[in-house]
Design a protein around this motif. Structure first.
Motif, PDB file in Angstrom:
ATOM      1  N   ASN A 138     -79.202  47.695  33.940  1.00 37.72           N
ATOM      2  CA  ASN A 138     -78.310  46.601  33.507  1.00 37.72           C
ATOM      3  C   ASN A 138     -79.047  45.269  33.345  1.00 37.72           C
ATOM      4  N   GLU A 139     -80.269  45.316  32.852  1.00 37.56           N
ATOM      5  CA  GLU A 139     -81.001  44.083  32.575  1.00 37.56           C
ATOM      6  C   GLU A 139     -80.238  43.192  31.598  1.00 37.56           C
ATOM      7  N   GLN A 140     -79.485  43.803  30.711  1.00 41.51           N
ATOM      8  CA  GLN A 140     -78.752  43.044  29.700  1.00 41.51           C
ATOM      9  C   GLN A 140     -77.780  42.050  30.329  1.00 41.51           C
ATOM     10  N   TYR A 141     -77.275  42.372  31.519  1.00 43.59           N
ATOM     11  CA  TYR A 141     -76.337  41.454  32.174  1.00 43.59           C
ATOM     12  C   TYR A 141     -76.990  40.097  32.438  1.00 43.59           C
ATOM     13  N   LEU A 142     -78.248  40.114  32.861  1.00 39.93           N
ATOM     14  CA  LEU A 142     -78.935  38.847  33.112  1.00 39.93           C
ATOM     15  C   LEU A 142     -79.240  38.113  31.808  1.00 39.93           C
ATOM     16  N   ILE A 143     -79.545  38.875  30.774  1.00 40.49           N
ATOM     17  CA  ILE A 143     -79.750  38.245  29.462  1.00 40.49           C
ATOM     18  C   ILE A 143     -78.454  37.598  28.990  1.00 40.49           C
ATOM     19  N   ASN A 154     -87.204  44.432  47.943  1.00 39.24           N
ATOM     20  CA  ASN A 154     -88.189  43.343  47.857  1.00 39.24           C
ATOM     21  C   ASN A 154     -87.736  42.334  46.811  1.00 39.24           C
ATOM     22  N   TRP A 155     -86.988  41.321  47.249  1.00 40.27           N
ATOM     23  CA  TRP A 155     -86.424  40.351  46.319  1.00 40.27           C
ATOM     24  C   TRP A 155     -87.490  39.511  45.638  1.00 40.27           C
ATOM     25  N   GLU A 156     -88.589  39.189  46.341  1.00 44.93           N
ATOM     26  CA  GLU A 156     -89.584  38.301  45.743  1.00 44.93           C
ATOM     27  C   GLU A 156     -90.363  39.001  44.641  1.00 44.93           C
ATOM     28  N   THR A 157     -90.707  40.273  44.861  1.00 45.92           N
ATOM     29  CA  THR A 157     -91.372  41.026  43.797  1.00 45.92           C
ATOM     30  C   THR A 157     -90.436  41.198  42.612  1.00 45.92           C
ATOM     31  N   ALA A 158     -89.139  41.364  42.897  1.00 48.73           N
ATOM     32  CA  ALA A 158     -88.163  41.445  41.807  1.00 48.73           C
ATOM     33  C   ALA A 158     -88.202  40.174  40.971  1.00 48.73           C
ATOM     34  N   GLY A 159     -88.269  39.035  41.653  1.00 50.37           N
ATOM     35  CA  GLY A 159     -88.333  37.768  40.933  1.00 50.37           C
ATOM     36  C   GLY A 159     -89.585  37.647  40.100  1.00 50.37           C
ATOM     37  N   GLY A 161     -90.238  35.269  33.290  1.00 53.01           N
ATOM     38  CA  GLY A 161     -90.892  35.401  31.997  1.00 53.01           C
ATOM     39  C   GLY A 161     -90.141  36.323  31.066  1.00 53.01           C
ATOM     40  N   ARG A 162     -89.481  37.349  31.624  1.00 52.47           N
ATOM     41  CA  ARG A 162     -88.688  38.258  30.796  1.00 52.47           C
ATOM     42  C   ARG A 162     -87.290  37.689  30.571  1.00 52.47           C
ATOM     43  N   ILE A 163     -86.713  37.144  31.636  1.00 50.93           N
ATOM     44  CA  ILE A 163     -85.333  36.676  31.551  1.00 50.93           C
ATOM     45  C   ILE A 163     -85.260  35.154  31.539  1.00 50.93           C
ATOM     46  N   THR A 164     -86.003  34.529  32.429  1.00 53.81           N
ATOM     47  CA  THR A 164     -85.930  33.081  32.581  1.00 53.81           C
ATOM     48  C   THR A 164     -87.265  32.545  33.075  1.00 53.81           C
ATOM     49  N   PRO A 165     -87.643  31.345  32.678  1.00 47.08           N
ATOM     50  CA  PRO A 165     -88.900  30.773  33.158  1.00 47.08           C
ATOM     51  C   PRO A 165     -88.806  30.228  34.576  1.00 47.08           C
TER      52      PRO A 165
END
Length: 289
Positions: free
Chosen positions: A102-107, A125-130, A135-139
């Motif tokens: 569901n990456e599209q939800y963040l887009i 691992n929230w930090e690795t997720a970030g 760069g993909r979703i938000t700077p």
């Protein structure tokens, strides 16, 4: 059992050792060293071991043998997430892969232009997720957190790796963090908040969680309710040696009360804990007494 005190555990020497081995001998050697370190913790870290055994046996209702196996896996994977975090800070990212459910939800949230509130937990691992998202979703990803890590460890990590790649919004008594959150959302940025731990003396909400009553911090759900920004629940669990599975839920865009958001969050957290029980990184009595 003790409750969470708001501080990250770990020694400066331990951080130095793992940063050295990651830089010099690579991730495989660091993981191998973790086998020894985490087995030591399994033997001698009595409080977190007992807390996890109680959680697995009396909440998830697994056998004693299976619970002990889960505890050993939990300690090892937690160590891996810390090594992975350091590896990203050091730029050792070429071995890592991920899938994003569901990456599209963040887009979609980004395209709404109102910023986004990401509620997560101490699972995976929230930090690795970030790092994978950036760069993909938000700077810009802002992390709302208690700035209570041991200062010497923070200084060494900043000196050795250049520090976190996130903008940290520290929770302060003067409520300046509320203004910082508003500014981030106005700039169409994401604000990530852990929503599964509260400090003694702070306001909490009591919810049914895995068949028991548990206390969750009320603040994250108040923030999610008050700001006019979409809200989603995000998680990143390790699903392979160098791979992660990220997920997001459909954005909440309608005005909802904090209690209603908390109920949806807890239901999603229950699913993730059952899916990844070995990545439940809460080493204290989680339930209301």
């Amino acid at each position: 059992m003790s409750r969470w005190d708001g501080k990250t555990k770990g020694s400066l020497t331990g951080y130095k050792i793992f940063l050295f081995f990651i830089n010099s001998l690579g991730l495989n050697f660091a993981y191998l060293l973790l086998r020894v370190v985490t087995f030591y913790y399994y033997l001698f870290a009595a409080k977190p071991r007992r807390a996890l055994l109680d959680f697995y046996q009396n909440t998830l209702h697994v056998s004693e043998r299976a619970a002990r196996k889960l505890v050993r896996a939990n300690f090892y994977i937690f160590g891996q997430t810390l090594v992975d975090r350091a590896a990203f800070l050091l730029g050792k990212t070429e071995q890592f892969t991920h899938t994003f459910e569901n990456e599209q939800y963040l887009i979609d949230i980004r395209e709404m232009g109102k910023g986004g509130i990401l509620l997560s937990a101490h699972l995976g691992n929230w930090e690795t997720a970030g790092n994978l998202l950036k760069g993909r979703i938000t700077p810009t990803i802002n992390i709302l957190m208690l700035d209570a890590e041991v200062e010497s460890i923070k200084q060494y990590m900043d000196l050795s790796t250049g520090g976190s790649r996130f903008n940290v919004i520290a929770i302060k008594d003067d409520l300046s963090h509320v203004i910082a959150i508003r500014n981030a959302l106005v700039n169409n940025e994401f604000v990530a908040i852990h929503s599964d731990r509260y400090l003694e003396g702070s306001k909490f909400i009591e919810m049914d969680f895995l068949g028991k009553r548990a206390r969750f911090p009320f603040g994250p759900f108040v923030i999610a309710s008050k700001f006019q920004a979409p809200v989603t629940f995000v998680f990143a669990a390790k699903n392979g040696k160098y791979s992660y599975h990220l997920s997001a839920t459909a954005p909440i865009t309608d005005k909802m009360k904090p209690e209603a958001i908390a109920q949806l969050y807890v239901a999603e957290l229950e699913k993730k804990v059952r899916q990844y029980p070995e990545q439940w990184f809460n080493y204290f009595n989680f339930f209301a007494e």
